[in-house]
Design a protein around this motif. Structure first.
Motif, PDB file in Angstrom:
ATOM      1  N   LYS A 153       8.246   8.648   2.902  1.00 16.25           N
ATOM      2  CA  LYS A 153       7.050   9.151   2.230  1.00 16.25           C
ATOM      3  C   LYS A 153       7.171   8.907   0.735  1.00 16.25           C
ATOM      4  O   LYS A 153       6.209   8.508   0.067  1.00 16.25           O
ATOM      5  CB  LYS A 153       6.869  10.643   2.506  1.00 16.25           C
ATOM      6  CG  LYS A 153       6.296  10.981   3.869  1.00 16.25           C
ATOM      7  CD  LYS A 153       6.076  12.483   3.999  1.00 16.25           C
ATOM      8  CE  LYS A 153       5.492  12.838   5.362  1.00 16.25           C
ATOM      9  NZ  LYS A 153       5.287  14.307   5.505  1.00 16.25           N
ATOM     10  N   ALA A 154       8.363   9.153   0.206  1.00 14.73           N
ATOM     11  CA  ALA A 154       8.607   8.915  -1.217  1.00 14.73           C
ATOM     12  C   ALA A 154       8.562   7.421  -1.531  1.00 14.73           C
ATOM     13  O   ALA A 154       7.996   7.010  -2.546  1.00 14.73           O
ATOM     14  CB  ALA A 154       9.962   9.507  -1.621  1.00 14.73           C
ATOM     15  N   ASP A 156       6.855   5.127   0.010  1.00 14.79           N
ATOM     16  CA  ASP A 156       5.460   4.685   0.078  1.00 14.79           C
ATOM     17  C   ASP A 156       4.655   5.095  -1.145  1.00 14.79           C
ATOM     18  O   ASP A 156       3.643   4.471  -1.475  1.00 14.79           O
ATOM     19  CB  ASP A 156       4.788   5.240   1.340  1.00 14.79           C
ATOM     20  CG  ASP A 156       5.326   4.597   2.612  1.00 14.79           C
ATOM     21  OD1 ASP A 156       5.949   3.519   2.497  1.00 14.79           O
ATOM     22  OD2 ASP A 156       5.136   5.158   3.702  1.00 14.79           O
ATOM     23  N   ASN A 157       5.094   6.154  -1.813  1.00 10.67           N
ATOM     24  CA  ASN A 157       4.384   6.598  -3.015  1.00 10.67           C
ATOM     25  C   ASN A 157       4.521   5.614  -4.170  1.00 10.67           C
ATOM     26  O   ASN A 157       3.676   5.596  -5.073  1.00 10.67           O
ATOM     27  CB  ASN A 157       4.937   7.956  -3.486  1.00 10.67           C
ATOM     28  CG  ASN A 157       4.334   9.115  -2.736  1.00 10.67           C
ATOM     29  OD1 ASN A 157       3.292   8.985  -2.094  1.00 10.67           O
ATOM     30  ND2 ASN A 157       4.993  10.253  -2.792  1.00 10.67           N
ATOM     31  N   HIS A 158       5.587   4.812  -4.137  1.00 13.00           N
ATOM     32  CA  HIS A 158       5.897   3.996  -5.316  1.00 13.00           C
ATOM     33  C   HIS A 158       6.097   2.511  -5.042  1.00 13.00           C
ATOM     34  O   HIS A 158       6.055   1.712  -5.970  1.00 13.00           O
ATOM     35  CB  HIS A 158       7.160   4.549  -5.991  1.00 13.00           C
ATOM     36  CG  HIS A 158       7.042   5.985  -6.373  1.00 13.00           C
ATOM     37  ND1 HIS A 158       6.306   6.421  -7.449  1.00 13.00           N
ATOM     38  CD2 HIS A 158       7.555   7.113  -5.796  1.00 13.00           C
ATOM     39  CE1 HIS A 158       6.368   7.740  -7.536  1.00 13.00           C
ATOM     40  NE2 HIS A 158       7.129   8.184  -6.551  1.00 13.00           N
ATOM     41  N   ASP A 160       4.846  -0.873  -3.124  1.00 12.97           N
ATOM     42  CA  ASP A 160       3.700  -1.467  -2.422  1.00 12.97           C
ATOM     43  C   ASP A 160       4.099  -2.609  -1.501  1.00 12.97           C
ATOM     44  O   ASP A 160       3.411  -2.878  -0.511  1.00 12.97           O
ATOM     45  CB  ASP A 160       2.678  -1.995  -3.441  1.00 12.97           C
ATOM     46  CG  ASP A 160       2.065  -0.889  -4.284  1.00 12.97           C
ATOM     47  OD1 ASP A 160       1.896   0.222  -3.743  1.00 12.97           O
ATOM     48  OD2 ASP A 160       1.778  -1.134  -5.468  1.00 12.97           O
ATOM     49  N   TYR A 207      12.320  14.210  -5.482  1.00  7.75           N
ATOM     50  CA  TYR A 207      11.279  15.078  -4.924  1.00  7.75           C
ATOM     51  C   TYR A 207      11.851  16.363  -4.329  1.00  7.75           C
ATOM     52  O   TYR A 207      11.240  17.429  -4.425  1.00  7.75           O
ATOM     53  CB  TYR A 207      10.474  14.303  -3.870  1.00  7.75           C
ATOM     54  CG  TYR A 207       9.537  13.307  -4.494  1.00  7.75           C
ATOM     55  CD1 TYR A 207       8.361  13.717  -5.109  1.00  7.75           C
ATOM     56  CD2 TYR A 207       9.835  11.946  -4.502  1.00  7.75           C
ATOM     57  CE1 TYR A 207       7.504  12.810  -5.707  1.00  7.75           C
ATOM     58  CE2 TYR A 207       8.988  11.026  -5.098  1.00  7.75           C
ATOM     59  CZ  TYR A 207       7.824  11.470  -5.702  1.00  7.75           C
ATOM     60  OH  TYR A 207       6.985  10.566  -6.311  1.00  7.75           O
TER      61      TYR A 207
END
Length: 411
Positions: A153-154, A156-158, A160, A207
């Motif tokens: 999840k982390a 995918d946040n940053h 691409d 996070y």
């Protein structure tokens, strides 16, 4: 350069990645291919790796499992990827590290460019003067217990690029292979020994801890080095509140506080009074506690809350010297013994000499006694300590820089 392959990865990055892997050295993985062997056909090997990664057909080999002893006598699992996999991971690291460095906080120090353990220690020392209380904590097996779902999840946040996410996932789930060739499935954690693992651990803790502290306890500064950290608090009550909340937070992230390495400490010094259960703590190999010191400007003697090499770090160094079995190396000359010991001694002294260097005398005294004992075993006529000490005085006078610690005045 564009290609007709699914993923557009510049080929030059693979040559740069190999040079970095070569600089970092390291053992062979399960294929037993060394760095020098891989380099014999470097162009072909890097082309094949680039081709596989660009086409999406790259799958990492199982990770070689090696158990290394910890200071407490237990064993830590270390995963050694193959040279090819280390190069592949370095390519990914080169692409994502600049992106993640943009989001990481100032008080995260571990495995980061421009950051160091000494930086964390310096800030810890300054804040211990300002804040009376410290919550020291450590996480049980961080690298082994990172939750993959939360981690990605982390990611995918940053990140691409699909190819980067694809290969990060494959590395995280590549099995361990033990010394008997048995494969062990991995459903959590990142391999301690992988090139991308420290970066992923920092992202997870960014996070799980850093941003959570920013939201929950902005008044409490901290220093974190991977899974080892200290939090500064104004009062004991505040420290207990933070501890309770931190325990709950880490459990939410499927992590656990280390019961023996987590405690609340009063930073007792010459001005802070009272009796408390804990008045010292260990961080990054140093023990912080009340110590006598001299003000460099006024010459005044005072008691401050200061770091110096810890007892466990001293013991660890002595154990490493003992493992060299110097007394059995009597076939060697003293200058060869110096060549063997100096790199280790130099690194140790440069690190632990940063604070309270007088404490290193315990280590250098031990080391000098080892040198004397070696001489007594080598030279048959050196039966008494009187003769040994005479020989030792002569050597240090003739060759005062033979051993690194001698050159620093520890004779």
């Amino acid at each position: 350069m564009t290609t007709n392959k699914p993923f557009d990865i510049p080929r030059y990055q693979f040559f740069e990645a190999f040079e970095e892997v070569k600089t970092n050295k390291g053992a062979a993985g399960i294929d037993k291919e060394t760095l020098s062997k891989y380099e014999e056909k470097l162009d072909d090997n890097l082309y094949k790796l680039w081709n596989r990664m660009s086409s999406g057909t790259y799958f990492p080999s199982p990770v070689k499992l090696v158990l290394i002893p910890k200071k407490n006598g237990k064993m830590r699992p270390l995963g050694i990827p193959t040279v090819a996999d280390r190069v592949a991971q370095t390519v990914v690291k080169m692409n994502i590290e600049p992106v993640l460095e943009e989001i990481f906080v100032e008080d995260s120090y571990g495995y980061r460019p421009g950051k160091s353990a000494h930086g964390a220690l310096s800030m810890t020392r300054k804040r211990c003067w300002k804040y009376d209380w410290v919550l020291e904590f450590d996480i049980v097996g961080l690298f082994d217990n990172i939750d993959h779902e939360l981690l990605f999840k982390a990611v995918d946040n940053h990140i691409d690029e699909k190819w980067i996410r694809l290969y990060l996932l494959r590395w995280c789930t590549a099995p361990y292979q033990d010394s008997e060739g048995i494969l062990h499935e991995r459903t959590s954690g990142v391999s301690q020994g992988g090139v991308t693992s420290p970066l992923l651990a920092n992202l997870f803790m960014h996070y799980a801890f850093d941003k959570w502290m920013e939201r929950s306890f902005p008044q409490c500064p901290y220093e974190r080095y991977a899974d080892d950290a200290v939090i500064h608090c104004t009062t004991e009550a505040e420290a207990r509140t933070v501890l309770t909340a931190l325990d709950e937070r880490l459990r939410e992230c499927h992590l656990e506080l280390h019961p023996d390495k987590t405690k609340i400490v009063y930073c007792k010094d010459g001005t802070r009074k009272g009796d408390y259960e804990n008045t010292s703590f260990d961080f990054l190999g140093f023990t912080f506690r009340a110590r006598r010191a001299k003000n460099s400007r006024t010459g005044e003697i005072f008691t401050g809350f200061l770091p110096a090499v810890s007892k466990s770090s001293l013991k660890s160094f002595k154990d490493k010297i003992r493992q060299r079995k110097m007394l059995s190396l009597t076939q060697l000359e003293l200058d060869v013994i110096a060549i063997i010991l100096n790199p280790m001694v130099r690194g140790w002294m440069n690190y632990f000499g940063a604070y309270c260097p007088s404490e290193m005398y315990k280590m250098t005294k031990f080391l000098n006694n080892v040198i004397r004992s070696w001489a007594r075993h080598k030279y048959k006529g050196m039966k008494s300590w009187k003769k040994t000490n005479k020989w030792y005085s002569g050597v240090t006078a003739r060759q005062p820089k033979l051993f690194y610690h001698w050159s620093q005045g520890y004779v």
